[in-house]
Design an enzyme around this catalytic site. Structure first.
Site, mmCIF file in Angstrom:
data_model
loop_
_atom_site.group_PDB
_atom_site.id
_atom_site.type_symbol
_atom_site.label_atom_id
_atom_site.label_comp_id
_atom_site.label_asym_id
_atom_site.label_seq_id
_atom_site.Cartn_x
_atom_site.Cartn_y
_atom_site.Cartn_z
ATOM 1 N N ASN A 72 43.059 43.642 35.100
ATOM 2 C CA ASN A 72 41.781 43.366 35.753
ATOM 3 C C ASN A 72 41.902 43.444 37.264
ATOM 4 O O ASN A 72 41.185 42.784 37.977
ATOM 5 C CB ASN A 72 41.231 41.980 35.426
ATOM 6 C CG ASN A 72 41.407 41.629 33.979
ATOM 7 O OD1 ASN A 72 41.121 42.458 33.133
ATOM 8 N ND2 ASN A 72 41.918 40.453 33.697
ATOM 9 N N CYS A 73 42.859 44.202 37.750
ATOM 10 C CA CYS A 73 43.052 44.252 39.182
ATOM 11 C C CYS A 73 42.275 45.434 39.722
ATOM 12 O O CYS A 73 42.189 46.480 39.109
ATOM 13 C CB CYS A 73 44.525 44.405 39.516
ATOM 14 S SG CYS A 73 44.857 43.824 41.163
#
Lengths: 116, 96, 121
Positions: A114-115
């Site tokens: 989720n970066c």
């Protein structure tokens, strides 16, 4: 995560394999000297201020089993080290570029999911 | 106002959960496995969403259920009717 | 009550059954990482993701509980749980994590109406 592809080694003795994105393949091999080697490679000198943030991220991973993206990284830093340090500008100054990814790498963790 | 799109049979968890979520002004489109509902005019959703629930013709035809739906007097829509419905409602939620 | 631009993520699948739960939580985390307000609604077997005694399952299977605990670090603190789902699974509210909030099933349609964006997992 022994299945991860080895791309190159961090050190000349071929002791620490890295994946294609430069993350440590065997998390268990991490210690401060590994982090220092990685930082050196990035042209970064680790100070006490860097280390305390690396510790925050390692504790985050220990608890939640994922490395934090930027937003939760700021929050975790704020919780652990106070308002002054729990700000994205501060983290950007210490780890220029993408702090969440850089710190995860230096902390011997997988790349944050989720970066951004 | 929401268009709920159900893709699972009336006896599925998805169908039950959709029925819990449908509001008074929402519409329901039954597609894929949900067109099995044509066989059961006593399914509670037919009353719950009266006049705002439709079977997709193409999926009925594919399953040989088109004439049964007609005999049971259940409302159907062609694909272009379905598309029109999606434009009419501000958001769509698919249940699968 | 919810902010009008919040995203509602609906979780309907239990841990260790399929990838649905994981994907739902990932979607919530990505949105949260972007600063989007996110609310979660647990329906049906999805409520099992909130059981505080759950473990990690087989090797290589990621546990769900640490991710549920992590949600607050992404500022996701609205976790609604269908009261009806708890009743039908005979799960008592005390077996769930602290920050779960029960919602009566009659209020679920209203919750759907209040959110501009809804993702259903």
């Amino acid at each position: 995560m022994s299945k991860t592809k080895i791309y190159r080694y961090l050190d000349l003795q071929n002791k620490y394999p890295l994946d294609p994105e430069g993350y440590l393949v065997n998390q268990a091999e991490w210690d401060k000297s590994v982090a220092s080697l990685m930082a050196e490679e990035e042209g970064l000198t680790l100070t006490a201020e860097h280390w305390e943030v690396i510790e925050v991220v390692r504790a985050f991973y220990q608890r939640y089993e994922m490395a934090p993206a930027m937003r939760p990284l700021v929050k975790a830093t704020k919780n652990a080290l106070g308002e002054e340090k729990g700000r994205s500008i501060y983290l950007m100054q210490l780890f220029p570029g993408s702090p969440a990814k850089r710190i995860a790498r230096l902390a011997g963790l997988p790349k944050p999911t989720n970066c951004l | 106002m929401i268009l709920h799109i159900l893709t699972k049979a009336p006896d599925s968890n998805a169908a039950t959960q959709m029925q819990q979520a449908v509001g008074d002004r929402d519409a329901v489109m039954l597609i894929e496995a949900a067109v099995i509902a044509a066989l059961d005019p006593s399914w509670t959703a037919w009353q719950q969403c009266h006049a705002r629930i439709f079977l997709l013709s193409e999926d009925l035809i594919a399953r040989g259920l088109a004439s049964i739906a007609e005999v049971n007097g259940l409302p159907t829509l062609e694909m272009n009717g379905f598309v029109a419905l999606t434009e009419q409602y501000e958001k769509a939620v698919t249940w699968y | 009550m919810p902010t009008p631009d919040a995203l509602l993520v609906i979780i309907r699948h239990a841990p260790h059954s399929s990838n649905w739960l994981r994907e739902g939580l990932d979607a919530a985390l990505v949105a949260g990482a972007f600063g989007q307000p996110v609310h979660l609604l647990f329906m049906g077997q999805g409520v099992m993701a909130l059981l505080k005694e759950q473990g990690s399952g087989g090797p290589g299977q990621k546990a769900t509980l640490p991710t549920i605990d992590m949600l607050e670090m992404y500022d996701i603190d609205k976790l609604w749980v269908s009261e009806g789902a708890l009743q039908s699974l005979q799960i008592s509210a005390d077996s769930l994590v602290e920050n779960a909030t029960l919602i009566a099933d009659q209020q679920i349609p209203g919750l759907f109406q209040q959110h501009a964006k809804i993702l259903n997992f």
